[in-house]
Design a protein around this motif. Structure first.
Motif, PDB file in Angstrom:
ATOM      1  N   GLY A   5       3.799  -5.052  -4.497  1.00  0.00           N
ATOM      2  CA  GLY A   5       3.085  -5.169  -3.223  1.00  0.00           C
ATOM      3  C   GLY A   5       3.625  -4.216  -2.178  1.00  0.00           C
ATOM      4  N   VAL A   6       4.930  -4.004  -2.187  1.00  0.00           N
ATOM      5  CA  VAL A   6       5.547  -3.054  -1.255  1.00  0.00           C
ATOM      6  C   VAL A   6       4.988  -1.656  -1.500  1.00  0.00           C
ATOM      7  N   VAL A   7       4.870  -1.297  -2.761  1.00  0.00           N
ATOM      8  CA  VAL A   7       4.296   0.012  -3.100  1.00  0.00           C
ATOM      9  C   VAL A   7       2.839   0.076  -2.641  1.00  0.00           C
ATOM     10  N   GLY A   8       2.091  -1.003  -2.877  1.00  0.00           N
ATOM     11  CA  GLY A   8       0.697  -1.048  -2.429  1.00  0.00           C
ATOM     12  C   GLY A   8       0.575  -0.945  -0.919  1.00  0.00           C
ATOM     13  N   GLY A   9       1.473  -1.602  -0.200  1.00  0.00           N
ATOM     14  CA  GLY A   9       1.455  -1.537   1.262  1.00  0.00           C
ATOM     15  C   GLY A   9       1.787  -0.151   1.782  1.00  0.00           C
ATOM     16  N   ALA A  10       2.755   0.493   1.151  1.00  0.00           N
ATOM     17  CA  ALA A  10       3.111   1.854   1.559  1.00  0.00           C
ATOM     18  C   ALA A  10       1.955   2.819   1.286  1.00  0.00           C
ATOM     19  N   LEU A  11       1.319   2.661   0.139  1.00  0.00           N
ATOM     20  CA  LEU A  11       0.163   3.509  -0.167  1.00  0.00           C
ATOM     21  C   LEU A  11      -0.964   3.287   0.826  1.00  0.00           C
ATOM     22  N   LYS A  12      -1.189   2.026   1.167  1.00  0.00           N
ATOM     23  CA  LYS A  12      -2.240   1.713   2.143  1.00  0.00           C
ATOM     24  C   LYS A  12      -1.917   2.350   3.493  1.00  0.00           C
ATOM     25  N   ASP A  61       3.189  -3.398   7.418  1.00  0.00           N
ATOM     26  CA  ASP A  61       2.323  -3.260   6.241  1.00  0.00           C
ATOM     27  C   ASP A  61       3.078  -3.570   4.952  1.00  0.00           C
ATOM     28  N   ILE A  62       4.292  -3.087   4.848  1.00  0.00           N
ATOM     29  CA  ILE A  62       5.072  -3.290   3.623  1.00  0.00           C
ATOM     30  C   ILE A  62       5.416  -4.765   3.428  1.00  0.00           C
ATOM     31  N   VAL A  63       5.865  -5.424   4.481  1.00  0.00           N
ATOM     32  CA  VAL A  63       6.249  -6.835   4.354  1.00  0.00           C
ATOM     33  C   VAL A  63       5.026  -7.708   4.080  1.00  0.00           C
ATOM     34  N   THR A  64       3.937  -7.460   4.795  1.00  0.00           N
ATOM     35  CA  THR A  64       2.712  -8.237   4.575  1.00  0.00           C
ATOM     36  C   THR A  64       2.197  -8.034   3.156  1.00  0.00           C
ATOM     37  N   GLY A  93       3.881  -7.050   0.502  1.00  0.00           N
ATOM     38  CA  GLY A  93       4.806  -7.654  -0.452  1.00  0.00           C
ATOM     39  C   GLY A  93       4.631  -9.158  -0.538  1.00  0.00           C
ATOM     40  N   PHE A  94       4.444  -9.799   0.610  1.00  0.00           N
ATOM     41  CA  PHE A  94       4.252 -11.250   0.642  1.00  0.00           C
ATOM     42  C   PHE A  94       2.967 -11.649  -0.080  1.00  0.00           C
ATOM     43  N   VAL A  95       1.872 -10.975   0.241  1.00  0.00           N
ATOM     44  CA  VAL A  95       0.587 -11.297  -0.393  1.00  0.00           C
ATOM     45  C   VAL A  95       0.653 -11.034  -1.894  1.00  0.00           C
ATOM     46  N   SER A  96       1.289  -9.955  -2.274  1.00  0.00           N
ATOM     47  CA  SER A  96       1.437  -9.632  -3.689  1.00  0.00           C
ATOM     48  C   SER A  96       2.243 -10.702  -4.420  1.00  0.00           C
ATOM     49  N   LEU A  97       3.309 -11.146  -3.807  1.00  0.00           N
ATOM     50  CA  LEU A  97       4.145 -12.175  -4.425  1.00  0.00           C
ATOM     51  C   LEU A  97       3.377 -13.483  -4.587  1.00  0.00           C
ATOM     52  N   ILE A  98       2.616 -13.867  -3.578  1.00  0.00           N
ATOM     53  CA  ILE A  98       1.817 -15.091  -3.662  1.00  0.00           C
ATOM     54  C   ILE A  98       0.770 -14.967  -4.771  1.00  0.00           C
ATOM     55  N   THR A 156      -4.176  -7.246   4.257  1.00  0.00           N
ATOM     56  CA  THR A 156      -4.726  -7.731   5.522  1.00  0.00           C
ATOM     57  C   THR A 156      -6.170  -8.177   5.359  1.00  0.00           C
ATOM     58  N   ARG A 157      -6.929  -7.455   4.571  1.00  0.00           N
ATOM     59  CA  ARG A 157      -8.317  -7.866   4.332  1.00  0.00           C
ATOM     60  C   ARG A 157      -8.373  -9.171   3.559  1.00  0.00           C
TER      61      ARG A 157
END
Length: 102
Positions: free
Chosen positions: A21-28, A48-51, A53-58, A85-86
């Motif tokens: 998720g962190v990678v996805g947030g950074a890419l976003k 973005d990275i923390v959000t 990562g959290f959503v990805s983990l959930i 975020t979406r």
């Protein structure tokens, strides 16, 4: 197959679920149209990275509970992290509709 109980997971499993998720947030963050006009904002990047990562983990935890294969769980967790975020906004709207229907 990893254990369904997150308390039994090792550090590598937690990092896998959060890290994708962190990678996805950074890419976003770096591919957003706003980056073309603005300077790099450390606050926005960290948010973005923390959000993400959290959503990805959930998402990773939920998919693991449903016994989805680990590769697919990680992949979908990364997609959820990228859309964090979406995805949170969509979930919020669904909950609001359910509450209004009561």
């Amino acid at each position: 197959m990893i254990d369904k109980d997150p308390m039994a997971w090792d550090l590598a499993t937690w990092l896998l679920g959060f890290g994708i998720g962190v990678v996805g947030g950074a890419l976003k963050f770096f591919s957003s149209p706003q980056m073309k006009d603005k300077k790099l904002s450390a606050y926005a990047l960290i948010l973005d990275i923390v959000t993400s990562g959290f959503v990805s983990l959930i998402a990773f935890m939920a998919l693991n509970t449903l016994e989805v294969p680990i590769g697919l769980s990680v992949s979908l967790g990364g997609v959820c992290g990228h859309m964090s975020t979406r995805l949170l906004f969509l979930i919020e709207r669904i909950i609001e509709r359910k509450i209004k229907a009561l």
